[in-house]
Enzyme design. Structure first.
Site, PDB file in Angstrom:
ATOM      1  N   GLU A 137       3.283  -7.305  13.315  1.00 26.60           N
ATOM      2  CA  GLU A 137       2.185  -7.601  14.243  1.00 26.60           C
ATOM      3  C   GLU A 137       1.717  -9.040  14.043  1.00 26.60           C
ATOM      4  O   GLU A 137       1.370  -9.734  14.975  1.00 26.60           O
ATOM      5  CB  GLU A 137       1.042  -6.614  13.968  1.00 26.60           C
ATOM      6  CG  GLU A 137      -0.127  -6.708  14.910  1.00 26.60           C
ATOM      7  CD  GLU A 137      -1.259  -5.773  14.509  1.00 26.60           C
ATOM      8  OE1 GLU A 137      -1.168  -5.125  13.438  1.00 26.60           O
ATOM      9  OE2 GLU A 137      -2.241  -5.698  15.262  1.00 26.60           O
ATOM     10  N   ARG A 162       0.822  -1.219   0.000  1.00 24.45           N
ATOM     11  CA  ARG A 162       0.000   0.000   0.000  1.00 24.45           C
ATOM     12  C   ARG A 162       0.850   1.260   0.000  1.00 24.45           C
ATOM     13  O   ARG A 162       0.423   2.301  -0.492  1.00 24.45           O
ATOM     14  CB  ARG A 162      -0.985  -0.040   1.179  1.00 24.45           C
ATOM     15  CG  ARG A 162      -2.159  -0.978   0.905  1.00 24.45           C
ATOM     16  CD  ARG A 162      -2.881  -1.375   2.149  1.00 24.45           C
ATOM     17  NE  ARG A 162      -2.141  -2.413   2.875  1.00 24.45           N
ATOM     18  CZ  ARG A 162      -2.330  -2.711   4.139  1.00 24.45           C
ATOM     19  NH1 ARG A 162      -3.209  -2.045   4.841  1.00 24.45           N
ATOM     20  NH2 ARG A 162      -1.632  -3.668   4.712  1.00 24.45           N
TER      21      ARG A 162
HETATM   22  O1  LIG Z   1       4.320  -1.365  11.825  1.00 22.59           O
HETATM   23  P1  LIG Z   1       4.260  -2.794  11.390  1.00 22.59           P
HETATM   24  O2  LIG Z   1       3.860  -3.729  12.487  1.00 22.59           O
HETATM   25  O3  LIG Z   1       5.468  -3.219  10.679  1.00 22.59           O
HETATM   26  O4  LIG Z   1       3.043  -2.924  10.365  1.00 22.59           O
HETATM   27  C1  LIG Z   1       2.778  -1.995   9.349  1.00 22.59           C
HETATM   28  C2  LIG Z   1       2.830  -2.656   7.994  1.00 22.59           C
HETATM   29  O5  LIG Z   1       1.867  -3.703   7.923  1.00 22.59           O
HETATM   30  C3  LIG Z   1       1.134  -3.565   6.724  1.00 22.59           C
HETATM   31  O6  LIG Z   1       1.774  -4.181   5.659  1.00 22.59           O
HETATM   32  P2  LIG Z   1       1.585  -5.693   5.225  1.00 22.59           P
HETATM   33  O7  LIG Z   1       2.842  -6.411   5.531  1.00 22.59           O
HETATM   34  O8  LIG Z   1       0.305  -6.227   5.772  1.00 22.59           O
HETATM   35  O9  LIG Z   1       1.598  -5.588   3.654  1.00 22.59           O
HETATM   36  P3  LIG Z   1       0.737  -5.001   2.446  1.00 22.59           P
HETATM   37  O10 LIG Z   1       0.887  -3.502   2.441  1.00 22.59           O
HETATM   38  O11 LIG Z   1       1.448  -5.630   1.327  1.00 22.59           O
HETATM   39  O12 LIG Z   1      -0.682  -5.450   2.596  1.00 22.59           O
HETATM   40  C4  LIG Z   1       1.137  -2.077   6.490  1.00 22.59           C
HETATM   41  O13 LIG Z   1       0.872  -1.770   5.130  1.00 22.59           O
HETATM   42  C5  LIG Z   1       2.516  -1.652   6.912  1.00 22.59           C
HETATM   43  O14 LIG Z   1       3.447  -1.775   5.857  1.00 22.59           O
HETATM   44  N1  LIG Z   2      -4.189  -3.415  12.328  1.00 18.99           N
HETATM   45  C1  LIG Z   2      -3.741  -3.061  11.125  1.00 18.99           C
HETATM   46  N2  LIG Z   2      -4.552  -2.456  10.246  1.00 18.99           N
HETATM   47  C2  LIG Z   2      -4.071  -2.118   9.024  1.00 18.99           C
HETATM   48  N3  LIG Z   2      -2.839  -2.341   8.613  1.00 18.99           N
HETATM   49  C3  LIG Z   2      -2.004  -2.927   9.479  1.00 18.99           C
HETATM   50  N4  LIG Z   2      -0.717  -3.259   9.387  1.00 18.99           N
HETATM   51  C4  LIG Z   2      -0.337  -3.839  10.523  1.00 18.99           C
HETATM   52  N5  LIG Z   2      -1.346  -3.875  11.391  1.00 18.99           N
HETATM   53  C5  LIG Z   2      -2.410  -3.314  10.757  1.00 18.99           C
END
Ligand SMILES: O=P(O)(O)OC[C@H]1O[C@H](OP(=O)(O)OP(=O)(O)O)[C@H](O)[C@@H]1O
Ligand SMILES: Nc1ncnc2[nH]cnc12
Length: 182
Positions: free
Chosen positions: A107, A70
């Site tokens: 997370e 994203r």
């Molecule tokens: O602060 P953190 O605990 O590291 O989490 C934040 C990250 O988690 C999500 O990405 P995700 O890995 O779900 O990937 P995506 O954007 O490809 O869906 C979000 O877009 C951030 O990049």
């Molecule tokens: N709770 C949450 N909602 C959206 N994006 C996330 N990336 C990591 N944790 C998330």
């Protein structure tokens, strides 16, 4: 359902409207996680404009680094709006040539971010962009990739900070710029 999202610059009416478009999805991607889905916000032209303008406002940077996936959408839009290039920090296995990689915890699980070869130059001021700050692992990894390349982090800008997960503490060396928090 969850707590209400706060708009940190309360004078930005457009951003206040944009914030209303974030959806809450319980138990995604696993039980116990309240997922904040910014997809409807990105799909709305006025909201996307407000978010993009706010992410780069008042900052000086030479290039944007957006985090897969994203952060790609937001990072490219910010780069275009502010007249810079954009670098995609990628999940593993996607790049033909990797300049550097960092492993980190999430997370929900663990992950790796990679910097594409021949993109970032030493001395550049980089605006790191992502959608959400949760535990901070992702943004911290992104900033480390930038710093290890000899570049500087102008700021780490995110749309939404999930304060309960404490990610800010992992970024205490960086200028963290969330637009919204909850
Ligand atoms: O602060 P953190 O605990 O590291 O989490 C934040 C990250 O988690 C999500 O990405 P995700 O890995 O779900 O990937 P995506 O954007 O490809 O869906 C979000 O877009 C951030 O990049
Ligand atoms: N709770 C949450 N909602 C959206 N994006 C996330 N990336 C990591 N944790 C998330």
């Amino acid at each position: 359902m969850g707590d209400q999202v706060q708009v940190l610059d309360g004078s930005d009416d457009d951003l206040r409207q944009a914030a209303k478009l974030i959806r809450e999805v319980p138990d995604f991607p696993e039980p116990g996680v309240l997922f904040r889905d910014i997809s409807p916000m990105l799909a709305d032209g006025a909201a996307l404009n407000a978010v993009v303008a706010a992410l780069g406002r008042g900052l000086e940077f030479d290039v944007v680094a957006g985090v897969e996936a994203r952060g790609f959408l937001l990072g490219a839009a910010v780069a275009q709006a502010f007249g810079t290039g954009v670098i995609g920090l990628r999940k593993p296995g996607k790049l033909p040539e990797v300049a550097d990689r960092v492993d980190y915890d999430l997370e929900y699980g663990s992950a790796t971010l990679e910097l594409p070869a021949d993109t970032l130059q030493a001395g550049q001021r980089v605006l790191v962009v992502d959608d959400v700050l949760a535990t901070g692992g992702t943004l911290d990894a992104a900033c480390r990739l930038v710093l290890r390349a000899g570049a500087g982090v102008a700021a780490a800008a995110v749309v939404l900070e999930l304060t309960a997960l404490g990610g800010r503490a992992r970024l205490d060396e960086q200028d963290l710029r969330p637009l919204l928090s909850v």
